[in-house]
Design an enzyme around this catalytic site. Structure first.
Site, PDB file in Angstrom:
ATOM      1  CG  ASP A   1      -7.618   2.535   0.424  1.00 40.33           C
ATOM      2  OD1 ASP A   1      -7.500   2.433   1.659  1.00 40.33           O
ATOM      3  OD2 ASP A   1      -6.659   2.487  -0.353  1.00 40.33           O
TER       4      ASP A   1
ATOM      5  CE1 TYR B   1      -6.290  -1.098   5.172  1.00 45.88           C
ATOM      6  CE2 TYR B   1      -4.482  -2.634   5.274  1.00 45.88           C
ATOM      7  CZ  TYR B   1      -4.997  -1.401   5.540  1.00 45.88           C
ATOM      8  OH  TYR B   1      -4.213  -0.469   6.172  1.00 45.88           O
TER       9      TYR B   1
ATOM     10  NE  ARG C   1      -3.149   0.217   3.105  1.00 50.38           N
ATOM     11  CZ  ARG C   1      -4.329   0.722   2.769  1.00 50.38           C
ATOM     12  NH1 ARG C   1      -5.104   0.040   1.963  1.00 50.38           N
ATOM     13  NH2 ARG C   1      -4.738   1.885   3.216  1.00 50.38           N
TER      14      ARG C   1
ATOM     15  NE  ARG D   1       5.607   9.183  -4.243  1.00 52.37           N
ATOM     16  CZ  ARG D   1       4.824   9.512  -3.230  1.00 52.37           C
ATOM     17  NH1 ARG D   1       5.304  10.165  -2.198  1.00 52.37           N
ATOM     18  NH2 ARG D   1       3.540   9.217  -3.272  1.00 52.37           N
TER      19      ARG D   1
ATOM     20  NE  ARG E   1      -4.447  -5.706  15.736  1.00 53.13           N
ATOM     21  CZ  ARG E   1      -3.962  -6.082  16.928  1.00 53.13           C
ATOM     22  NH1 ARG E   1      -4.306  -7.251  17.456  1.00 53.13           N
ATOM     23  NH2 ARG E   1      -3.155  -5.292  17.589  1.00 53.13           N
TER      24      ARG E   1
ATOM     25  NE  ARG F   1      -3.262   6.157  12.313  1.00 53.38           N
ATOM     26  CZ  ARG F   1      -3.785   6.037  11.100  1.00 53.38           C
ATOM     27  NH1 ARG F   1      -3.105   6.410  10.041  1.00 53.38           N
ATOM     28  NH2 ARG F   1      -4.997   5.536  10.936  1.00 53.38           N
TER      29      ARG F   1
ATOM     30  CD  GLU G   1      -5.247   5.201  14.707  1.00 51.51           C
ATOM     31  OE1 GLU G   1      -5.341   6.411  14.406  1.00 51.51           O
ATOM     32  OE2 GLU G   1      -5.178   4.297  13.862  1.00 51.51           O
TER      33      GLU G   1
END
Ligand code: UDP
Length: 371
Positions: free
Chosen positions: A349, A347, A172, A176, A248, A278, A299
């Site tokens: 989006d 999963y 995911r 770069r 989860r 996070r 979180e």
């Protein structure tokens, strides 16, 4: 009866199908066990600071699908928003996803793009064909970067050793060799100016749609409907008769702060000994608003029990056989379609959920001679 449709779940999949079928003339009963619409996309203003809070964690809309982008823009005013995540690892702050800045920060170097690519080539383990998350990380970025950014975070997020997790989870994230720190590669990216809940209110504001909140739908009621679209967990629909699939869940610890707590929307905590994954500081998700005070959320990820809200299907390889058993039952369940992230145990989006829901609605209308 044929004209009445039950939809279980007011998240993206359910709301899109409700809207599409109501527009085509069907009467819709849409159910949600929670006290609000929008599923995990739900947003509401924090009563104390008036900051728009993404109740179930950050949602940044991103897609390459122009049809989906046009669809969502029909229900909200999208503000341009680029997700630029920071990561804290071993007491240093880095840029994420791994880009040229991260590499130069981490290795205290001044590499240019082609030098960085060559350098990373020397760190990567090319001898393997990655079969799990850890191998995928070793293959992509090598041991040092894996251990700094992915190992601890992934253990906390998924509650499992990365060798037990599918390689697809890591795929995911971009990697770069320039200074582009946009978390996503997609052409269209944004956050709705007035939050996500408004989208659902508009989708479901239709004379043919009846919303039933705080309601646990009972399968016995299927007989009252021409068709049922179910977006809850597929195993729970069948009373977990073969055993429960693994999910989860997330828990959020809320804090108020006078001023700017961390200077960015999302800071990942990659070290394993810090219990949360996070911190999201929500005023930074709405840079078009001005707020002096702040609200932020730590979180925590945990294994979902039957009473928790499932957030992420885990998709372990040893669960594939269990999932197949439920899928076989789902195929036999005439007049019922299983939709969305939990209904299909994938999963997904937000944009994929919308695309699939539009497709499901269209197929249903075609099959029933309405298009
Ligand atoms: N990940 C990680 N460290 C990070 C960010 C992500 O190890 O700082 C891993 C983690 O396993 C996560 C996956 O990459 O589940 C995908 O990240 P993404 O940000 O897409 O996760 P999501 O926002 O869907 O939770």
């Amino acid at each position: 009866m044929k004209n009445r449709i039950a939809i279980i779940g007011t998240g993206l999949s359910g709301a899109v199908i409700a809207q599409q079928l109501a527009d085509a003339g069907y009467f819709i009963d849409i159910f949600d066990s929670r006290d609000h619409i929008g599923g995990n996309c739900h947003t509401q203003r924090d009563p104390e600071t008036r900051i728009m809070v993404h109740t179930y964690g950050p949602h940044i809309f991103h897609t390459d699908n122009e049809q989906v982008w046009d669809y969502i823009n029909g229900y909200c005013h999208m503000e341009p928003y680029i997700n630029r995540v920071k990561a804290l690892s071993q007491n240093h702050v880095y840029s994420l996803p791994i880009n040229l800045h991260t590499l130069n920060q981490f290795f205290k170097a001044t590499l240019n793009p082609s030098e960085a690519e060559l350098f990373l080539e020397s760190l990567r383990d090319n001898s393997i064909e990655p079969q799990n998350f850890e191998e995928q990380a070793m293959y992509l970025v090598g041991k040092e970067l894996y251990e700094a950014f992915f190992k601890g975070y992934t253990k906390k997020q998924w509650g499992r050793d990365p060798t037990k997790l599918p390689a697809s989870i890591l795929k995911r994230l971009p990697l770069r060799f320039n200074y582009n720190d946009n978390y996503f590669n997609h052409r269209f990216q944004g956050i709705p100016r007035n939050g996500y809940t408004e989208i659902f209110e508009k989708q479901l504001d239709h004379p043919k749609i009846q919303i039933h909140l705080n309601t646990h739908y009972r399968k016995a009621d299927n007989k009252n409907y021409g068709h049922v679209f179910y977006s809850g967990p597929i195993d729970q629909y069948f009373d977990c008769c073969f055993g429960a699939l693994a999910y989860r869940t997330l828990r959020f610890e809320k804090h108020h702060f006078k001023g700017d707590f961390q200077g960015c929307a999302v800071m990942n905590y990659c070290d394993e000994d810090i219990p949360f994954t996070r911190i999201s500081e929500h005023k930074h998700f709405a840079p078009w608003e001005t707020h002096h005070d702040s609200v932020y959320f730590k979180e925590f990820s945990a294994e979902a029990t039957a009473s928790d809200i499932p957030f992420y299907p885990i998709g372990l390889s040893e669960e594939a056989a269990l999932l197949e058993k439920y899928q076989a039952l789902a195929w036999q369940e005439s007049g019922t379609s299983f939709i969305g992230r939990l209904g299909t145990y994938r999963y997904l989006d937000m944009d994929v959920s919308i695309a699939e829901a539009l497709y499901a609605a269209k197929s249903f209308l075609l099959l029933n001679g309405r298009q």
